[in-house]
Design an enzyme around this catalytic site. Sequence first.
Site, PDB file in Angstrom:
ATOM      1  N   LYS A  83      35.668 -12.438  22.209  1.00 52.84           N
ATOM      2  CA  LYS A  83      36.536 -12.148  23.362  1.00 52.84           C
ATOM      3  C   LYS A  83      37.243 -10.911  23.030  1.00 52.84           C
ATOM      4  O   LYS A  83      37.427  -9.856  23.782  1.00 52.84           O
ATOM      5  CB  LYS A  83      37.685 -13.167  23.548  1.00 52.84           C
ATOM      6  CG  LYS A  83      36.636 -14.429  23.984  1.00 52.84           C
ATOM      7  CD  LYS A  83      37.719 -15.451  24.428  1.00 52.84           C
ATOM      8  CE  LYS A  83      38.634 -16.125  23.356  1.00 52.84           C
ATOM      9  NZ  LYS A  83      37.596 -16.841  22.336  1.00 52.84           N
ATOM     10  N   ARG A  99      42.564 -22.315  28.772  1.00 51.45           N
ATOM     11  CA  ARG A  99      41.723 -23.363  27.638  1.00 51.45           C
ATOM     12  C   ARG A  99      41.609 -24.592  28.494  1.00 51.45           C
ATOM     13  O   ARG A  99      40.424 -24.999  28.115  1.00 51.45           O
ATOM     14  CB  ARG A  99      42.236 -23.579  26.608  1.00 51.45           C
ATOM     15  CG  ARG A  99      42.208 -21.987  25.743  1.00 51.45           C
ATOM     16  CD  ARG A  99      42.578 -22.593  24.444  1.00 51.45           C
ATOM     17  NE  ARG A  99      42.510 -21.282  23.365  1.00 51.45           N
ATOM     18  CZ  ARG A  99      43.014 -21.182  22.084  1.00 51.45           C
ATOM     19  NH1 ARG A  99      43.711 -22.366  21.539  1.00 51.45           N
ATOM     20  NH2 ARG A  99      42.725 -20.031  21.433  1.00 51.45           N
ATOM     21  N   ARG A 104      31.071 -14.853   7.833  1.00 47.54           N
ATOM     22  CA  ARG A 104      31.704 -13.456   7.940  1.00 47.54           C
ATOM     23  C   ARG A 104      32.728 -13.261   6.699  1.00 47.54           C
ATOM     24  O   ARG A 104      33.234 -14.229   6.264  1.00 47.54           O
ATOM     25  CB  ARG A 104      32.516 -13.322   9.180  1.00 47.54           C
ATOM     26  CG  ARG A 104      33.730 -14.315   9.303  1.00 47.54           C
ATOM     27  CD  ARG A 104      34.242 -14.263  10.724  1.00 47.54           C
ATOM     28  NE  ARG A 104      35.258 -15.125  11.212  1.00 47.54           N
ATOM     29  CZ  ARG A 104      35.767 -15.274  12.272  1.00 47.54           C
ATOM     30  NH1 ARG A 104      35.526 -14.688  13.188  1.00 47.54           N
ATOM     31  NH2 ARG A 104      36.577 -16.335  12.410  1.00 47.54           N
ATOM     32  N   ARG A 164      37.670 -15.805   4.679  1.00 44.20           N
ATOM     33  CA  ARG A 164      39.032 -16.418   5.150  1.00 44.20           C
ATOM     34  C   ARG A 164      38.739 -18.041   4.632  1.00 44.20           C
ATOM     35  O   ARG A 164      37.943 -18.573   4.874  1.00 44.20           O
ATOM     36  CB  ARG A 164      39.140 -16.420   6.602  1.00 44.20           C
ATOM     37  CG  ARG A 164      40.036 -15.056   6.937  1.00 44.20           C
ATOM     38  CD  ARG A 164      40.005 -14.914   8.550  1.00 44.20           C
ATOM     39  NE  ARG A 164      40.441 -16.243   9.173  1.00 44.20           N
ATOM     40  CZ  ARG A 164      40.645 -16.145  10.468  1.00 44.20           C
ATOM     41  NH1 ARG A 164      40.384 -14.929  11.071  1.00 44.20           N
ATOM     42  NH2 ARG A 164      41.020 -17.323  11.043  1.00 44.20           N
ATOM     43  N   ARG A 173      37.092 -26.977  15.906  1.00 41.81           N
ATOM     44  CA  ARG A 173      37.481 -25.824  17.000  1.00 41.81           C
ATOM     45  C   ARG A 173      36.462 -26.081  18.081  1.00 41.81           C
ATOM     46  O   ARG A 173      36.735 -25.861  19.236  1.00 41.81           O
ATOM     47  CB  ARG A 173      37.373 -24.350  16.176  1.00 41.81           C
ATOM     48  CG  ARG A 173      38.562 -24.201  15.506  1.00 41.81           C
ATOM     49  CD  ARG A 173      38.837 -22.975  14.830  1.00 41.81           C
ATOM     50  NE  ARG A 173      39.918 -22.414  14.003  1.00 41.81           N
ATOM     51  CZ  ARG A 173      39.987 -21.677  12.960  1.00 41.81           C
ATOM     52  NH1 ARG A 173      38.743 -20.882  12.719  1.00 41.81           N
ATOM     53  NH2 ARG A 173      40.849 -21.394  12.518  1.00 41.81           N
TER      54      ARG A 173
END
Length: 214
Positions: free
Chosen positions: A14, A90, A124, A159, A170
Amino acid sequence: MVNIVLFGPPGAGKGTLAEIVKKYSKIVHISTGDLFRDNVKNNTSIGQEAKKYMDAGKLVPDAVVIGMVKDRLTKDDVKKNGFMLDGFPRTLDQAKALDKVTKLDAVAVLDIDKKSLKERILGRYNCPKCNRIYNIFNDKLKPKVEGQCDSCKVAITHRADDNEETFEKRWKAYEDQSTDALKYYEKKKGLVKHVDSNKILGLTEKDVKGMFGL
């Protein structure tokens, strides 16, 4: 002036889409995560209310979130240039509440399957020095030397919350919360614009302007 909602699971892109749209327009990108942090940092009345729940490890109630968004939409830059909402709404209740405050011109739904999103998030890494992004599951984004930034020659970092357990939570939260909101928007003819999350970086000015009527 165009008002857009960016809709998709965490990590779908996004923020990336917002940056591309901003290249070709003055639309204001409003990330609700940034909005929370700014209100808490500036100790606003809404920020104080939100902090009570955040400090207690609870979800901030819709009424507080909506109040925060509603306040941001009254600012001059938004009134003049329109907005891209990222991270809100949401839920169905939030979508209905937003409709009472403003009119939307488009809901950009970033489509991505669970496996691809999982690889994107779990794979990532970034360079702590130059912030370059890498991904160990993507041949185009793999570092030349495993675990090392191509440019800075320092160890790339991962992370702590980019792990399988957090991802599953999530993803489930997104599916549980957002399905009804998406159905609500899809009933409104012509409002929803589907975007292939894996092809965002290839979007041209013509694509973007055509999609959102800029």
